[in-house]
Design a protein around this motif. Structure first.
Motif, PDB file in Angstrom:
ATOM      1  N   ASP A 120     -64.480  37.134  33.107  1.00 24.89           N
ATOM      2  CA  ASP A 120     -65.594  36.196  33.124  1.00 24.89           C
ATOM      3  C   ASP A 120     -66.587  36.664  32.070  1.00 24.89           C
ATOM      4  O   ASP A 120     -67.564  37.337  32.358  1.00 24.89           O
ATOM      5  N   GLY A 121     -66.287  36.315  30.808  1.00 25.95           N
ATOM      6  CA  GLY A 121     -67.053  36.924  29.716  1.00 25.95           C
ATOM      7  C   GLY A 121     -66.490  38.302  29.447  1.00 25.95           C
ATOM      8  O   GLY A 121     -65.443  38.447  28.837  1.00 25.95           O
ATOM      9  N   ALA A 122     -67.130  39.331  29.949  1.00 24.35           N
ATOM     10  CA  ALA A 122     -66.610  40.698  29.847  1.00 24.35           C
ATOM     11  C   ALA A 122     -65.514  40.893  30.894  1.00 24.35           C
ATOM     12  O   ALA A 122     -65.456  40.200  31.911  1.00 24.35           O
ATOM     13  N   GLU A 123     -64.617  41.839  30.621  1.00 23.61           N
ATOM     14  CA  GLU A 123     -63.568  42.178  31.584  1.00 23.61           C
ATOM     15  C   GLU A 123     -64.197  43.002  32.710  1.00 23.61           C
ATOM     16  O   GLU A 123     -64.863  44.008  32.451  1.00 23.61           O
ATOM     17  N   GLN A 124     -63.967  42.598  33.957  1.00 24.73           N
ATOM     18  CA  GLN A 124     -64.488  43.309  35.120  1.00 24.73           C
ATOM     19  C   GLN A 124     -63.303  43.886  35.901  1.00 24.73           C
ATOM     20  O   GLN A 124     -62.439  43.139  36.360  1.00 24.73           O
ATOM     21  N   LEU A 125     -63.297  45.200  36.034  1.00 24.76           N
ATOM     22  CA  LEU A 125     -62.168  45.903  36.637  1.00 24.76           C
ATOM     23  C   LEU A 125     -62.585  46.595  37.921  1.00 24.76           C
ATOM     24  O   LEU A 125     -63.634  47.242  37.976  1.00 24.76           O
ATOM     25  N   THR A 126     -61.772  46.448  38.936  1.00 23.19           N
ATOM     26  CA  THR A 126     -61.864  47.284  40.132  1.00 23.19           C
ATOM     27  C   THR A 126     -60.523  47.985  40.285  1.00 23.19           C
ATOM     28  O   THR A 126     -59.464  47.344  40.164  1.00 23.19           O
ATOM     29  N   ALA A 127     -60.544  49.285  40.505  1.00 24.96           N
ATOM     30  CA  ALA A 127     -59.310  50.062  40.598  1.00 24.96           C
ATOM     31  C   ALA A 127     -59.385  50.996  41.797  1.00 24.96           C
ATOM     32  O   ALA A 127     -60.469  51.485  42.157  1.00 24.96           O
ATOM     33  N   THR A 128     -58.235  51.219  42.404  1.00 25.97           N
ATOM     34  CA  THR A 128     -58.128  52.151  43.530  1.00 25.97           C
ATOM     35  C   THR A 128     -57.224  53.301  43.123  1.00 25.97           C
ATOM     36  O   THR A 128     -56.083  53.088  42.692  1.00 25.97           O
ATOM     37  N   LEU A 129     -57.756  54.526  43.219  1.00 26.04           N
ATOM     38  CA  LEU A 129     -56.995  55.729  42.915  1.00 26.04           C
ATOM     39  C   LEU A 129     -56.722  56.490  44.203  1.00 26.04           C
ATOM     40  O   LEU A 129     -57.439  56.353  45.195  1.00 26.04           O
TER      41      LEU A 129
ATOM     42  N   HIS B 247     -54.946  64.700  47.967  1.00 26.85           N
ATOM     43  CA  HIS B 247     -55.056  64.813  49.429  1.00 26.85           C
ATOM     44  C   HIS B 247     -54.804  63.478  50.126  1.00 26.85           C
ATOM     45  O   HIS B 247     -54.955  63.385  51.350  1.00 26.85           O
ATOM     46  N   GLY B 248     -54.467  62.466  49.343  1.00 29.55           N
ATOM     47  CA  GLY B 248     -54.224  61.158  49.925  1.00 29.55           C
ATOM     48  C   GLY B 248     -55.473  60.324  50.117  1.00 29.55           C
ATOM     49  O   GLY B 248     -55.398  59.213  50.657  1.00 29.55           O
ATOM     50  N   GLU B 249     -56.616  60.834  49.676  1.00 30.13           N
ATOM     51  CA  GLU B 249     -57.861  60.091  49.815  1.00 30.13           C
ATOM     52  C   GLU B 249     -57.966  59.025  48.716  1.00 30.13           C
ATOM     53  O   GLU B 249     -57.605  59.262  47.578  1.00 30.13           O
ATOM     54  N   GLN B 250     -58.476  57.855  49.083  1.00 36.04           N
ATOM     55  CA  GLN B 250     -58.618  56.765  48.139  1.00 36.04           C
ATOM     56  C   GLN B 250     -59.989  56.797  47.465  1.00 36.04           C
ATOM     57  O   GLN B 250     -60.990  57.119  48.098  1.00 36.04           O
ATOM     58  N   ILE B 251     -60.004  56.470  46.193  1.00 42.21           N
ATOM     59  CA  ILE B 251     -61.229  56.427  45.403  1.00 42.21           C
ATOM     60  C   ILE B 251     -61.328  55.040  44.758  1.00 42.21           C
ATOM     61  O   ILE B 251     -60.381  54.586  44.112  1.00 42.21           O
ATOM     62  N   SER B 252     -62.447  54.381  44.955  1.00 44.92           N
ATOM     63  CA  SER B 252     -62.646  53.048  44.382  1.00 44.92           C
ATOM     64  C   SER B 252     -63.564  53.143  43.161  1.00 44.92           C
ATOM     65  O   SER B 252     -64.609  53.794  43.205  1.00 44.92           O
ATOM     66  N   LEU B 253     -63.156  52.489  42.080  1.00 45.39           N
ATOM     67  CA  LEU B 253     -63.931  52.479  40.847  1.00 45.39           C
ATOM     68  C   LEU B 253     -64.190  51.030  40.428  1.00 45.39           C
ATOM     69  O   LEU B 253     -63.366  50.149  40.696  1.00 45.39           O
ATOM     70  N   ALA B 254     -65.304  50.802  39.746  1.00 46.19           N
ATOM     71  CA  ALA B 254     -65.612  49.466  39.231  1.00 46.19           C
ATOM     72  C   ALA B 254     -66.352  49.606  37.912  1.00 46.19           C
ATOM     73  O   ALA B 254     -67.234  50.450  37.765  1.00 46.19           O
TER      74      ALA B 254
ATOM     75  N   TRP C 124     -64.996  54.930  35.070  1.00 47.08           N
ATOM     76  CA  TRP C 124     -64.847  56.386  35.220  1.00 47.08           C
ATOM     77  C   TRP C 124     -66.178  57.101  34.964  1.00 47.08           C
ATOM     78  O   TRP C 124     -66.550  58.019  35.701  1.00 47.08           O
ATOM     79  N   GLN C 125     -66.892  56.668  33.931  1.00 42.02           N
ATOM     80  CA  GLN C 125     -68.178  57.307  33.617  1.00 42.02           C
ATOM     81  C   GLN C 125     -69.202  57.046  34.705  1.00 42.02           C
ATOM     82  O   GLN C 125     -70.000  57.927  35.037  1.00 42.02           O
ATOM     83  N   ARG C 126     -69.181  55.842  35.264  1.00 42.12           N
ATOM     84  CA  ARG C 126     -70.105  55.560  36.366  1.00 42.12           C
ATOM     85  C   ARG C 126     -69.789  56.431  37.585  1.00 42.12           C
ATOM     86  O   ARG C 126     -70.700  56.894  38.273  1.00 42.12           O
ATOM     87  N   HIS C 127     -68.512  56.651  37.836  1.00 48.55           N
ATOM     88  CA  HIS C 127     -68.112  57.400  39.028  1.00 48.55           C
ATOM     89  C   HIS C 127     -68.335  58.898  38.879  1.00 48.55           C
ATOM     90  O   HIS C 127     -68.772  59.571  39.824  1.00 48.55           O
ATOM     91  N   THR C 128     -68.053  59.431  37.682  1.00 49.32           N
ATOM     92  CA  THR C 128     -68.080  60.885  37.506  1.00 49.32           C
ATOM     93  C   THR C 128     -69.284  61.390  36.737  1.00 49.32           C
ATOM     94  O   THR C 128     -69.639  62.561  36.836  1.00 49.32           O
ATOM     95  N   GLY C 129     -69.901  60.507  35.917  1.00 51.14           N
ATOM     96  CA  GLY C 129     -70.990  60.953  35.067  1.00 51.14           C
ATOM     97  C   GLY C 129     -70.537  61.675  33.820  1.00 51.14           C
ATOM     98  O   GLY C 129     -71.353  62.104  33.008  1.00 51.14           O
ATOM     99  N   SER C 130     -69.207  61.829  33.634  1.00 50.95           N
ATOM    100  CA  SER C 130     -68.696  62.502  32.444  1.00 50.95           C
ATOM    101  C   SER C 130     -68.647  61.528  31.279  1.00 50.95           C
ATOM    102  O   SER C 130     -68.697  60.316  31.455  1.00 50.95           O
ATOM    103  N   THR C 131     -68.537  62.070  30.063  1.00 50.54           N
ATOM    104  CA  THR C 131     -68.458  61.260  28.855  1.00 50.54           C
ATOM    105  C   THR C 131     -67.006  61.139  28.430  1.00 50.54           C
ATOM    106  O   THR C 131     -66.329  62.146  28.222  1.00 50.54           O
ATOM    107  N   VAL C 132     -66.519  59.911  28.318  1.00 55.49           N
ATOM    108  CA  VAL C 132     -65.123  59.694  27.946  1.00 55.49           C
ATOM    109  C   VAL C 132     -65.054  58.514  26.991  1.00 55.49           C
ATOM    110  O   VAL C 132     -65.768  57.529  27.145  1.00 55.49           O
TER     111      VAL C 132
END
Length: 574
Positions: free
Chosen positions: A457-466, A470-477, A491-499
């Motif tokens: 919708d204009g920009a690509e909007q992604l939601t991903a489940t990792l 340990h089998g724990e789920q992580i949601s990213l957007a 990834w940068q929003r979730h971790t604060g790292s620069t990629v």
């Protein structure tokens, strides 16, 4: 026999005149040495932006602004708000959204006309610190052929503009104002007259050693060699009354290819401040490249006061905001500038690196600085002199497995194949090479992709489940121009790292509905380059898994480094 060519009649050097030497009988700059960094001022968002085929959007300006602040620039020219509504709105966004950190000053450009000056100050209402940069052209050709005015007429424009800048500033006492004046086309102006005009401006502003104005000397067009510009700067400074009340700034262009050299010699001549752009973007052949000059100083043991340790991030933002490429041979940060293809060069570099001690000055043949300071891997420096080995490796993978490695991925794989070949007495099969490729660059732990959703919708909007180890789920957007860009944002929003993505490639393995996509990616993860690959029946999934594979390899490398440091720090039993 081939006859010698004769110059074309259209290519006539006699219609040009050399620059007039500056009357400087006791020049001092040749015997001086630069010992500290100048004051830096970025003009990416103004001079750089106005030179683009497609000027930056608001979002691109915001991205460039954040990068300029991040690398440590304290003065940033943000636009020409009286001439552009977009520039006006961007200045208002900076102020109203409190985007200007303490210690950073925004700078704006304006011509010496009252209605433009009034509009400029309107854009700056509420600013904490601001530089108002006023200018008018002073060169002979501009006076005589453009404005059709004499010296007094041109000087009166400068004086009236200076007075208006001062009067309007008085209406907004809550802002700490700094005034800047440029005699545009300084390099083509008579030096005595340039001094005269600037002193007339200073007479209006009445600067003091505690509250200095900025006198900016632009090589609007580079008309002579760098040493000539240094003479002009030294002459100007020597003849300027109240030198201690002015910051002398330089703004060089690259028409002759000497913008960085002219700026560096201008510092020897006594200048205090340098204006330029990242990677030299700007009118015609460009502005002075801040990175080139800063790295020149760095290579001489001078702290440039700028953080240029992650050039991949700088290049990514630059290309995204300007839509301009970066030449692979660009000084200091080009992709190939630390790569030796010559066998003798490789041998010299290899021998020097073996002898280089961590506590001694850098002494490596063909490498003026340590590439690792800029996040460059030594594998990119020393490409083993066995081209047939890399070529044969790539040929077998393509012929027997349908894998067409990008060149950069081939270079990353080569050391792993070479190491394996040294451990066996014989030839590696194509299946062994394929196994080495998978073992080296495929990682599905500690993070694995469970699923994703991509909305357009204009920009690509992604939601991903990792899923972690340990089998724990992580949601990213996140969002971006594509799936990978959106994942980087998430990834940068979730971790604060620069990629950021340094390089990427993908293709199909096989044909038809059963074809599988294979994706290769090189990331810059917190300043370090790391590669990954993945295969999947879905192209987007293969891309995201390749990114995760690189991230996993980066995490694995970090964990290994921490373990090694812990082992080194452990007490030794006697």
């Amino acid at each position: 026999m081939i006859a010698a060519s004769t110059p074309s009649a259209a290519f006539d050097h006699t219609k040009y005149r050399p620059v007039t030497p500056v009357a400087l009988t006791d020049r001092q700059w040749p015997s001086r040495t630069v010992t500290q960094a100048p004051l830096w001022a970025s003009v990416d968002l103004r001079d750089g932006n106005q030179a683009l085929l497609e000027p930056m959007t608001v979002e691109q300006k915001k991205l460039m602004w954040k990068l300029l602040v991040k690398i440590g620039l304290k003065e940033i020219e943000v636009g020409f708000p009286s001439a552009s509504q977009l520039d006006f709105d961007f200045v208002r966004w900076l102020i109203e959204e409190d985007q200007v950190p303490e210690g950073v000053s925004i700078q704006v450009l304006v011509q010496a006309r009252e209605h433009l000056i009034a509009r400029t100050y309107e854009s700056l209402i509420g600013a904490r610190d601001a530089v108002v940069h006023v200018y008018n052209s002073t060169s002979t050709v501009q006076r005589e052929r453009v404005f059709e005015m004499d010296r007094e007429g041109i000087k009166s424009i400068a004086v009236e503009g200076a007075q208006l800048v001062k009067d309007y500033a008085a209406r907004y006492p809550e802002t700490r104002w700094v005034f800047q004046y440029s005699p545009e086309s300084f390099t083509s102006t008579e030096m005595g007259y340039a001094v005269e005009v600037c002193e007339a401006v200073m007479d209006v502003w009445q600067p003091t050693p505690e509250n200095r104005c900025i006198l900016n000397l632009p090589a609007t067009v580079e008309v002579g060699p760098a040493n000539h510009f240094a003479d002009q700067v030294e002459y100007f400074i020597k003849h300027l009354r109240r030198r201690d009340c002015a910051i002398i700034s330089l703004h060089t262009h690259n028409d002759r290819g000497g913008a960085a050299a002219a700026a560096e010699l201008g510092l020897l001549a006594g200048a205090d401040r340098i204006e330029g752009t990242l990677l030299g973007n700007g009118e015609r052949t460009g502005n002075m490249d801040l990175i080139t000059l800063a790295m020149n100083l760095y290579s001489q043991g001078i702290d440039p006061q700028l953080d240029l340790s992650n050039p991949d991030e700088i290049i990514q933002v630059y290309t995204e905001c300007t839509n301009l490429p970066v030449h692979p041979r660009h000084p200091w940060v080009g992709e190939l500038v630390y790569t030796a293809f010559s066998g003798s060069h490789q041998d010299a570099i290899r021998k020097c690196l073996k002898k280089q001690q961590p506590d001694e000055p850098w002494q490596v043949a063909y490498l003026p600085i340590d590439p690792q300071d800029l996040g460059r891997d030594f594998q990119a420096v020393i490409r083993v002199n066995s081209q047939s080995g890399k070529g044969g490796m790539a040929f077998l993978l393509e012929r027997d497995h349908g894998i067409n490695l990008p060149r950069w991925m081939s270079l990353e794989l080569a050391p792993h194949v070479q190491k394996a070949s040294e451990q066996v007495s014989g030839e590696l099969s194509s299946q062994q090479i394929r196994d080495i490729l998978d073992a080296s660059f495929k990682r599905e732990s500690p993070l694995n992709l469970k699923g994703y959703r991509l909305d357009r919708d204009g920009a690509e909007q992604l939601t991903a489940t990792l899923v972690d180890e340990h089998g724990e789920q992580i949601s990213l957007a996140g969002e971006g121009n594509g799936a990978i860009s959106a994942f980087m944002d998430a990834w940068q929003r979730h971790t604060g790292s620069t990629v950021s993505v340094v390089d990427y490639g993908e293709h199909a393995l096989g044909e038809g509905s059963d074809a599988v996509a294979v994706a290769f990616v090189m990331l810059n993860l917190d300043g370090k380059r790391v590669c990954g690959m993945a295969e999947d029946g879905d192209t987007v999934s293969a891309s995201l898994k390749a990114v995760l594979s690189a991230v996993n390899r980066g995490l694995e490398s970090n964990a290994r480094s921490e373990a090694e440091r812990a082992e080194e720090a452990a007490p030794v039993s006697v």
